[in-house]
Design an enzyme around this catalytic site. Structure first.
Site, short mmCIF file in Angstrom:
data_model
loop_
_atom_site.label_atom_id
_atom_site.label_comp_id
_atom_site.label_asym_id
_atom_site.label_seq_id
_atom_site.Cartn_x
_atom_site.Cartn_y
_atom_site.Cartn_z
N ASN A 42 0.84 -1.20 0.00
CA ASN A 42 0.00 0.00 0.00
C ASN A 42 0.88 1.25 0.00
O ASN A 42 1.96 1.28 0.61
CB ASN A 42 -1.00 0.00 1.16
CG ASN A 42 -0.38 -0.22 2.52
OD1 ASN A 42 0.63 -0.89 2.67
ND2 ASN A 42 -1.00 0.35 3.54
N ILE A 43 0.39 2.25 -0.72
CA ILE A 43 1.13 3.51 -0.87
C ILE A 43 0.16 4.65 -0.57
O ILE A 43 -0.77 4.89 -1.35
CB ILE A 43 1.70 3.65 -2.30
CG1 ILE A 43 2.58 2.44 -2.65
CG2 ILE A 43 2.50 4.94 -2.43
CD1 ILE A 43 2.98 2.35 -4.12
N GLU A 44 0.36 5.28 0.58
CA GLU A 44 -0.57 6.32 1.01
C GLU A 44 -0.13 7.70 0.53
O GLU A 44 0.95 7.85 -0.06
CB GLU A 44 -0.69 6.27 2.55
CG GLU A 44 -1.27 4.93 3.00
CD GLU A 44 -1.54 4.84 4.48
OE1 GLU A 44 -1.08 5.71 5.25
OE2 GLU A 44 -2.23 3.87 4.87
N CYS A 53 -4.10 0.56 -2.60
CA CYS A 53 -3.92 -0.65 -1.82
C CYS A 53 -2.82 -1.53 -2.42
O CYS A 53 -2.50 -1.43 -3.62
CB CYS A 53 -5.21 -1.47 -1.80
SG CYS A 53 -6.56 -0.74 -0.88
N GLU A 55 -2.95 -4.70 -3.12
CA GLU A 55 -3.44 -5.61 -4.16
C GLU A 55 -3.50 -4.92 -5.52
O GLU A 55 -3.12 -5.48 -6.55
CB GLU A 55 -4.85 -6.13 -3.80
CG GLU A 55 -4.92 -6.88 -2.49
CD GLU A 55 -5.24 -5.99 -1.30
OE1 GLU A 55 -4.70 -4.86 -1.23
OE2 GLU A 55 -6.02 -6.42 -0.45
N CYS A 90 -10.08 -5.21 0.26
CA CYS A 90 -11.22 -4.28 0.32
C CYS A 90 -12.11 -4.48 -0.92
O CYS A 90 -11.74 -5.15 -1.88
CB CYS A 90 -10.72 -2.83 0.40
SG CYS A 90 -10.15 -2.15 -1.17
N CYS A 93 -10.61 -3.47 -4.31
CA CYS A 93 -9.63 -4.43 -4.82
C CYS A 93 -10.31 -5.71 -5.31
O CYS A 93 -9.88 -6.30 -6.31
CB CYS A 93 -8.59 -4.74 -3.74
SG CYS A 93 -7.47 -3.35 -3.46
N1 THU Z 1 -5.27 -1.45 2.37
C1 THU Z 1 -4.72 -2.28 1.45
O1 THU Z 1 -3.56 -2.13 1.05
N2 THU Z 1 -5.49 -3.30 0.96
C2 THU Z 1 -6.78 -3.52 1.33
O2 THU Z 1 -7.44 -4.37 0.73
C3 THU Z 1 -7.37 -2.78 2.43
C4 THU Z 1 -6.61 -1.58 2.88
C5 THU Z 1 -4.47 -0.32 2.86
C6 THU Z 1 -4.96 1.01 2.40
C7 THU Z 1 -4.43 1.93 3.49
O3 THU Z 1 -3.12 2.32 3.17
C8 THU Z 1 -4.37 1.05 4.72
O4 THU Z 1 -4.49 -0.29 4.26
C9 THU Z 1 -5.47 1.32 5.73
O5 THU Z 1 -6.72 1.28 5.14
#
Ligand code: THU
Length: 136
Positions: A42-44, A53, A55, A90, A93
């Site tokens: 994940n890259i915020e 996300c 995935e 999620c 994804c």
């Molecule tokens: N996140 C994912 O990488 N994959 C998911 O399917 C659910 C959430 C990440 C997004 C965000 O950076 C962190 O988890 C919290 O939601």
């Protein structure tokens, strides 16, 4: 490639997560039918909405390299610094996976510390996909 090997790739990807806002790190490893593996984390973003996300990072890397056929994805996650744990994909994804994958796609998770395999069809029953647009 065994489920454990794919989980190991996901675990390595998780160490690269950029998650300064949520503090929740995720790693994914996508297995192609040709045996290649694409990983993602994940890259915020400070603006929050552009966050992607793990995935989808893996799917977009694969598709942009010419791979659209997948047999399995392993996903691990948890608060940064904690052991790999249960991180179901999620809804967004699941929908992105549904664009390229059959319902039989294996989704390998860690559940109560143990590997557990489910399928995209179980996680996204009656999903809307490419065939839906053709009336199927
Ligand atoms: N996140 C994912 O990488 N994959 C998911 O399917 C659910 C959430 C990440 C997004 C965000 O950076 C962190 O988890 C919290 O939601």
């Amino acid at each position: 490639m065994t489920d454990l090997e794919l989980l190991t790739h996901a675990s390595a990807a998780r160490t690269l997560a950029y998650a300064p806002y949520s503090g929740y790190s995720v790693g994914a490893a996508l297995l192609c039918t040709n045996g290649e593996v694409y990983t993602g984390c994940n890259i915020e973003n400070a603006s929050y909405t552009p966050t992607v996300c793990a995935e989808r990072t893996a799917v977009f890397k694969a598709v942009s390299q010419g791979n659209q056929c997948f047999t399995a994805i392993a996903i691990v996650g948890g608060p940064a610094g904690t052991p790999d744990g249960y991180a179901p994909p999620c809804g967004v994804c699941r929908q992105v996976l549904n664009e390229f994958c059959d319902p039989s796609l294996r989704v390998i998770l860690i559940d109560k510390g143990e590997p557990r395999a489910t399928t995209l069809g179980q996680l996204l029953p009656e999903g809307f996909g490419p065939r839906s647009l053709k009336g199927d």
